[in-house]
Design a protein around this motif. Sequence first.
Motif, mmCIF file in Angstrom:
data_model
loop_
_atom_site.group_PDB
_atom_site.id
_atom_site.type_symbol
_atom_site.label_atom_id
_atom_site.label_comp_id
_atom_site.label_asym_id
_atom_site.label_seq_id
_atom_site.Cartn_x
_atom_site.Cartn_y
_atom_site.Cartn_z
ATOM 1 N N UNK A 1 -10.301 26.911 76.492
ATOM 2 C CA UNK A 1 -9.843 27.387 75.189
ATOM 3 C C UNK A 1 -10.683 28.589 74.764
ATOM 4 N N UNK A 2 -10.036 29.566 74.155
ATOM 5 C CA UNK A 2 -10.731 30.771 73.741
ATOM 6 C C UNK A 2 -10.950 30.763 72.229
ATOM 7 N N UNK A 3 -12.093 31.290 71.807
ATOM 8 C CA UNK A 3 -12.413 31.330 70.381
ATOM 9 C C UNK A 3 -11.388 32.149 69.602
ATOM 10 N N UNK A 4 -10.771 33.119 70.252
ATOM 11 C CA UNK A 4 -9.768 33.964 69.593
ATOM 12 C C UNK A 4 -8.597 33.133 69.072
ATOM 13 N N UNK A 5 -8.252 32.049 69.775
ATOM 14 C CA UNK A 5 -7.169 31.168 69.336
ATOM 15 C C UNK A 5 -7.534 30.473 68.028
ATOM 16 N N UNK A 6 -8.789 30.085 67.917
ATOM 17 C CA UNK A 6 -9.260 29.395 66.719
ATOM 18 C C UNK A 6 -9.367 30.358 65.543
ATOM 19 N N UNK A 7 -9.775 31.599 65.825
ATOM 20 C CA UNK A 7 -9.908 32.593 64.762
ATOM 21 C C UNK A 7 -8.585 32.861 64.062
ATOM 22 N N UNK A 8 -7.476 32.671 64.775
ATOM 23 C CA UNK A 8 -6.157 32.882 64.184
ATOM 24 C C UNK A 8 -5.848 31.846 63.102
ATOM 25 N N UNK A 144 -15.443 26.213 74.848
ATOM 26 C CA UNK A 144 -14.885 27.322 74.086
ATOM 27 C C UNK A 144 -15.434 28.621 74.653
ATOM 28 N N UNK A 145 -14.532 29.473 75.110
ATOM 29 C CA UNK A 145 -14.937 30.764 75.666
ATOM 30 C C UNK A 145 -14.795 31.856 74.625
ATOM 31 N N UNK A 146 -15.623 32.870 74.738
ATOM 32 C CA UNK A 146 -15.552 33.999 73.831
ATOM 33 C C UNK A 146 -15.863 35.263 74.615
ATOM 34 N N UNK A 147 -15.003 36.279 74.469
ATOM 35 C CA UNK A 147 -15.190 37.524 75.209
ATOM 36 C C UNK A 147 -16.193 38.443 74.531
ATOM 37 N N UNK A 148 -16.559 38.101 73.288
ATOM 38 C CA UNK A 148 -17.481 38.957 72.542
ATOM 39 C C UNK A 148 -18.596 38.117 71.949
ATOM 40 N N UNK A 149 -19.822 38.429 72.307
ATOM 41 C CA UNK A 149 -20.981 37.754 71.746
ATOM 42 C C UNK A 149 -21.511 38.563 70.571
#
Length: 217
Positions: A1-8, A144-149
């Motif tokens: 799962x990517x953090x970007x999905x949660x940010x939405x 949870x993966x994130x492309x931006x730290x």
Amino acid sequence: MNLAEIKKLIPKCCTVAKIDINKCYKNEKRSLEEFLPSVKSIIVLGHHIRDSREWIWSRMKSERGNCTSIADLHTKDIIKEIKNFIELEGYNSKIIPYPGVSGIRFKKLAMKTRIGEIGDNFLFLHNEWGPWVHLRVLLTDTKINSSQETFIDEVCIHCGKCIKACPVNAIIQNSFNSQRCKERQEQLNVAHSCEICARICPIGETPEKIKLVKVDE
């Protein structure tokens, strides 16, 4: 799962960040695993307090010292929405109760996400909002993966204003007397009403203080 999905899922007044469970110390990891033994990721939600009315604490049944506020209820609703989303994806999750109940220090976990740090006033200082942030924490057994730290410089500027302003000398350099702070709240007879150390802090935009107007009979 990517953090970007949660940010939405979150409104603009909030931010969300994550850390891997392996970033925690052994004792922290052990405490978190008591709530969710299979935990892999920790999600930290922060809400930006922009209106003082959000921070009026009222006495009612609640996990946080039997009092709550608009900001408190707001973050609770959002973290539940994130929890529901994760569980619909087939993973387990657990909302951590407030530190007074769980013993888990939200501020310490939020520091690990690099969205801010604990300042000299011993409040969590968001890198943009300063002390005007309310935190919630969720555990999940998915990575949870994130492309931006997010990397930040030191947030607190160590100006000493909070130390000088505290009316009960609860804040000392590198030390905080929580009992004195608690007694101050009890003197005012309103939960979480002493905001002096937050309002004196130069970091972030301070909400306008609520003015009480006496109405003639």
